[in-house]
Scaffold this motif. Sequence first.
Motif, PDB file in Angstrom:
ATOM      1  N   MET A 142       1.100  -1.299   0.383  1.00 34.73           N
ATOM      2  CA  MET A 142      -0.123  -0.211  -0.012  1.00 34.73           C
ATOM      3  C   MET A 142       1.097   0.954  -0.173  1.00 34.73           C
ATOM      4  O   MET A 142       0.638   2.452  -0.659  1.00 34.73           O
ATOM      5  CB  MET A 142      -0.777   0.141   1.199  1.00 34.73           C
ATOM      6  CG  MET A 142      -1.850  -1.065   1.303  1.00 34.73           C
ATOM      7  SD  MET A 142      -3.032  -1.336  -0.123  1.00 34.73           S
ATOM      8  CE  MET A 142      -3.642  -2.814  -0.424  1.00 34.73           C
ATOM      9  N   THR A 143       2.280   1.249   0.417  1.00 32.29           N
ATOM     10  CA  THR A 143       3.340   2.234   0.779  1.00 32.29           C
ATOM     11  C   THR A 143       3.746   2.818  -0.919  1.00 32.29           C
ATOM     12  O   THR A 143       3.213   3.842  -0.774  1.00 32.29           O
ATOM     13  CB  THR A 143       3.986   2.579   1.388  1.00 32.29           C
ATOM     14  OG1 THR A 143       3.793   1.390   3.315  1.00 32.29           O
ATOM     15  CG2 THR A 143       5.357   3.498   1.117  1.00 32.29           C
ATOM     16  N   GLY A 144       3.935   2.175  -1.722  1.00 29.95           N
ATOM     17  CA  GLY A 144       4.559   2.371  -2.719  1.00 29.95           C
ATOM     18  C   GLY A 144       2.811   2.508  -3.458  1.00 29.95           C
ATOM     19  O   GLY A 144       3.651   3.471  -4.368  1.00 29.95           O
ATOM     20  N   LEU A 145       2.145   1.945  -4.036  1.00 34.33           N
ATOM     21  CA  LEU A 145       1.552   2.086  -5.263  1.00 34.33           C
ATOM     22  C   LEU A 145       0.557   3.656  -3.970  1.00 34.33           C
ATOM     23  O   LEU A 145       0.388   4.345  -5.230  1.00 34.33           O
ATOM     24  CB  LEU A 145       0.157   0.830  -4.607  1.00 34.33           C
ATOM     25  CG  LEU A 145       0.041  -0.314  -5.270  1.00 34.33           C
ATOM     26  CD1 LEU A 145      -0.933  -1.551  -4.042  1.00 34.33           C
ATOM     27  CD2 LEU A 145       0.163  -0.298  -6.299  1.00 34.33           C
ATOM     28  N   THR A 146       0.085   3.765  -2.819  1.00 32.86           N
ATOM     29  CA  THR A 146      -0.103   4.997  -3.030  1.00 32.86           C
ATOM     30  C   THR A 146       1.046   6.060  -3.073  1.00 32.86           C
ATOM     31  O   THR A 146       0.390   7.098  -3.286  1.00 32.86           O
ATOM     32  CB  THR A 146      -0.080   5.033  -1.023  1.00 32.86           C
ATOM     33  OG1 THR A 146      -1.381   4.391  -0.385  1.00 32.86           O
ATOM     34  CG2 THR A 146      -0.317   7.419  -1.106  1.00 32.86           C
ATOM     35  N   ALA A 147       1.753   5.653  -2.895  1.00 32.83           N
ATOM     36  CA  ALA A 147       3.109   7.001  -4.128  1.00 32.83           C
ATOM     37  C   ALA A 147       3.021   7.476  -5.230  1.00 32.83           C
ATOM     38  O   ALA A 147       2.838   8.009  -5.966  1.00 32.83           O
ATOM     39  CB  ALA A 147       4.710   6.734  -3.463  1.00 32.83           C
ATOM     40  N   TYR A 148       2.479   5.864  -5.890  1.00 36.33           N
ATOM     41  CA  TYR A 148       2.619   5.828  -7.846  1.00 36.33           C
ATOM     42  C   TYR A 148       1.305   6.796  -7.901  1.00 36.33           C
ATOM     43  O   TYR A 148       1.600   7.592  -8.905  1.00 36.33           O
ATOM     44  CB  TYR A 148       2.975   3.902  -7.455  1.00 36.33           C
ATOM     45  CG  TYR A 148       2.128   4.220  -8.981  1.00 36.33           C
ATOM     46  CD1 TYR A 148       3.043   4.252 -10.199  1.00 36.33           C
ATOM     47  CD2 TYR A 148       0.917   3.417  -9.956  1.00 36.33           C
ATOM     48  CE1 TYR A 148       2.877   3.638 -11.848  1.00 36.33           C
ATOM     49  CE2 TYR A 148       0.616   2.972 -10.718  1.00 36.33           C
ATOM     50  CZ  TYR A 148       1.846   2.931 -12.367  1.00 36.33           C
ATOM     51  OH  TYR A 148       1.220   2.975 -13.373  1.00 36.33           O
ATOM     52  N   ILE A 149      -0.062   6.723  -7.726  1.00 35.52           N
ATOM     53  CA  ILE A 149      -0.905   6.837  -7.260  1.00 35.52           C
ATOM     54  C   ILE A 149      -1.016   8.314  -7.297  1.00 35.52           C
ATOM     55  O   ILE A 149      -1.436   8.595  -8.217  1.00 35.52           O
ATOM     56  CB  ILE A 149      -2.254   5.928  -7.364  1.00 35.52           C
ATOM     57  CG1 ILE A 149      -2.316   4.034  -7.339  1.00 35.52           C
ATOM     58  CG2 ILE A 149      -3.756   6.780  -7.902  1.00 35.52           C
ATOM     59  CD1 ILE A 149      -3.055   4.098  -9.000  1.00 35.52           C
ATOM     60  N   GLY A 150      -0.713   8.081  -6.428  1.00 37.37           N
ATOM     61  CA  GLY A 150      -0.819   9.830  -5.961  1.00 37.37           C
ATOM     62  C   GLY A 150      -0.120  10.784  -7.053  1.00 37.37           C
ATOM     63  O   GLY A 150      -0.215  11.497  -7.029  1.00 37.37           O
ATOM     64  N   ALA A 192      11.147  11.971   5.067  1.00 36.75           N
ATOM     65  CA  ALA A 192      11.745  10.854   5.270  1.00 36.75           C
ATOM     66  C   ALA A 192      10.614   9.264   6.065  1.00 36.75           C
ATOM     67  O   ALA A 192      10.554   8.450   6.248  1.00 36.75           O
ATOM     68  CB  ALA A 192      12.472  10.767   6.358  1.00 36.75           C
ATOM     69  N   GLY A 193       8.904   9.584   5.870  1.00 39.05           N
ATOM     70  CA  GLY A 193       8.236   8.624   6.488  1.00 39.05           C
ATOM     71  C   GLY A 193       8.143   7.673   5.324  1.00 39.05           C
ATOM     72  O   GLY A 193       8.946   7.679   3.616  1.00 39.05           O
ATOM     73  N   ALA A 194       7.135   6.456   5.271  1.00 43.79           N
ATOM     74  CA  ALA A 194       6.882   4.727   4.717  1.00 43.79           C
ATOM     75  C   ALA A 194       7.460   5.654   2.759  1.00 43.79           C
ATOM     76  O   ALA A 194       7.421   5.190   2.091  1.00 43.79           O
ATOM     77  CB  ALA A 194       6.090   4.507   4.637  1.00 43.79           C
ATOM     78  N   VAL A 195       5.885   6.698   2.325  1.00 40.87           N
ATOM     79  CA  VAL A 195       5.400   7.166   1.294  1.00 40.87           C
ATOM     80  C   VAL A 195       6.476   8.137   0.633  1.00 40.87           C
ATOM     81  O   VAL A 195       6.680   7.886  -0.261  1.00 40.87           O
ATOM     82  CB  VAL A 195       4.211   6.984   1.466  1.00 40.87           C
ATOM     83  CG1 VAL A 195       3.817   8.112   0.291  1.00 40.87           C
ATOM     84  CG2 VAL A 195       2.988   6.788   1.930  1.00 40.87           C
ATOM     85  N   GLY A 196       6.537   8.798   1.825  1.00 35.82           N
ATOM     86  CA  GLY A 196       7.667   9.976   1.398  1.00 35.82           C
ATOM     87  C   GLY A 196       8.795   9.441   1.038  1.00 35.82           C
ATOM     88  O   GLY A 196       9.260  10.425  -0.251  1.00 35.82           O
ATOM     89  N   LEU A 197       9.383   8.415   0.859  1.00 37.30           N
ATOM     90  CA  LEU A 197      10.506   7.965   0.271  1.00 37.30           C
ATOM     91  C   LEU A 197      10.283   7.614  -0.956  1.00 37.30           C
ATOM     92  O   LEU A 197      10.956   8.226  -1.690  1.00 37.30           O
ATOM     93  CB  LEU A 197      10.757   6.984   1.370  1.00 37.30           C
ATOM     94  CG  LEU A 197      12.237   7.440   2.330  1.00 37.30           C
ATOM     95  CD1 LEU A 197      12.248   6.154   3.214  1.00 37.30           C
ATOM     96  CD2 LEU A 197      13.081   8.400   2.586  1.00 37.30           C
ATOM     97  N   GLY A 221      10.860   5.635   7.334  1.00 37.45           N
ATOM     98  CA  GLY A 221      10.787   4.628   6.030  1.00 37.45           C
ATOM     99  C   GLY A 221       9.255   4.207   6.257  1.00 37.45           C
ATOM    100  O   GLY A 221       8.195   4.384   7.630  1.00 37.45           O
ATOM    101  N   LYS A 222       9.082   2.549   6.828  1.00 30.95           N
ATOM    102  CA  LYS A 222       8.401   2.114   6.662  1.00 30.95           C
ATOM    103  C   LYS A 222       8.168   1.577   7.865  1.00 30.95           C
ATOM    104  O   LYS A 222       9.334   0.778   8.743  1.00 30.95           O
ATOM    105  CB  LYS A 222       7.947   0.824   5.566  1.00 30.95           C
ATOM    106  CG  LYS A 222       6.471   0.019   6.122  1.00 30.95           C
ATOM    107  CD  LYS A 222       5.202   1.539   6.105  1.00 30.95           C
ATOM    108  CE  LYS A 222       4.151   0.008   6.514  1.00 30.95           C
ATOM    109  NZ  LYS A 222       3.645   0.418   7.151  1.00 30.95           N
ATOM    110  N   MET A 223       7.059   1.307   8.946  1.00 31.36           N
ATOM    111  CA  MET A 223       7.412   1.060  10.176  1.00 31.36           C
ATOM    112  C   MET A 223       6.775  -0.608  10.529  1.00 31.36           C
ATOM    113  O   MET A 223       5.646  -0.437  10.055  1.00 31.36           O
ATOM    114  CB  MET A 223       6.719   1.791  11.616  1.00 31.36           C
ATOM    115  CG  MET A 223       6.788   1.218  12.981  1.00 31.36           C
ATOM    116  SD  MET A 223       8.222   1.272  13.533  1.00 31.36           S
ATOM    117  CE  MET A 223       8.007   3.044  14.294  1.00 31.36           C
TER     118      MET A 223
END
Length: 333
Positions: A129-137, A156-161, A327-329
């Motif tokens: 979901m993290t990577g997909l959120t970045a990709y779609i957004g 520096a968070g999971a999506v932001g990176l 990143g991702k917790m």
Amino acid sequence: MKTVKQITLAARPKGMPDMSIFRFDDVALPEVKTGELQLKGRYYSVDPYMRGRMNDVKSYSPPFKLEHALEGGAVAEVVESKDPAFAPGDLVLGPYLPWATEMVVPAATVKKIDTNLAPASYFLGVLGMTGLTAYIGLLDIGKPKAGETLVVSGAAGAVGLVVGQLGKHLGLRVVGIAGSEDKIKMLKEEYGFDEALNYKTGDLSAQIAKACPDGVDIYFDNVGGDVTDAVVPHLNFFARIPLCGQIAIYNNEEPSVGPRIQPTLLTRSVLMQGFIIRNYPTRYAEGIQYLAPLVKAGKIKFTETFVEGFEKIPEAFLALFTGQNTGKMIVKV
């Protein structure tokens, strides 16, 4: 009947949550029926959106139920299967698995993961979901064009990176906003951001003006609050804002009041669109196909903050709100 540990929502938080809202219970594990799987949790995701589900309010996800197990994304191992598509030892991904050491779920609610493609935990992050959120957004709402300037809050968070690295891959000038000097250094030296700004030091608006001399074309907003207030005056005409998260105000007990941004959005013809990744289920395979080769080639690197032990899940969740993760917790069992 076997007994397992479960983390129950014992009370709804007011403001910043603390350990008092969680309770560890011993619960009976039901018998596995046809079409079901018995799973043992291996990796548990904790995410800021879970804070909203702790409130008894209408939102894009139903609220967690009091006196029931909390739930979230998890990678689990199949212990017993009564579905021919799964066998003991298979690793599966479930977007909404209970916070329990073991669980029985319908097989249709999980999918197998291929650890030849990436480590199992990546399917909760850069290939989840993290990577997909970045990709779609970034691609659908940000509509990036080479040479534009992208600003990412919560960089520096999971999506932001992932957003920042995707931006660089697409030829953007990328400026990240984070909350410590260690994170600022990491963004620039390890992840290739052109510039990174510490919102806790100095005048953030002045920092943005210096780092973005040609203005801001895309603002990927993971944070909201004062950080977004500082970015908005620097938006260019026809800028785009993918609205992903508002972690700065999730724990506010009263509605947040800040500068009125509508005049800027209006007079500069800015698009601001909120989005929830669960609204794009038909795009998941496409997103993973796009991201996986970039991850394998090292063009998108990913950082994970691991916490060891099932009993540490509540602590790991609370740590999200004080920026203790890079990143991702993920909680590893």
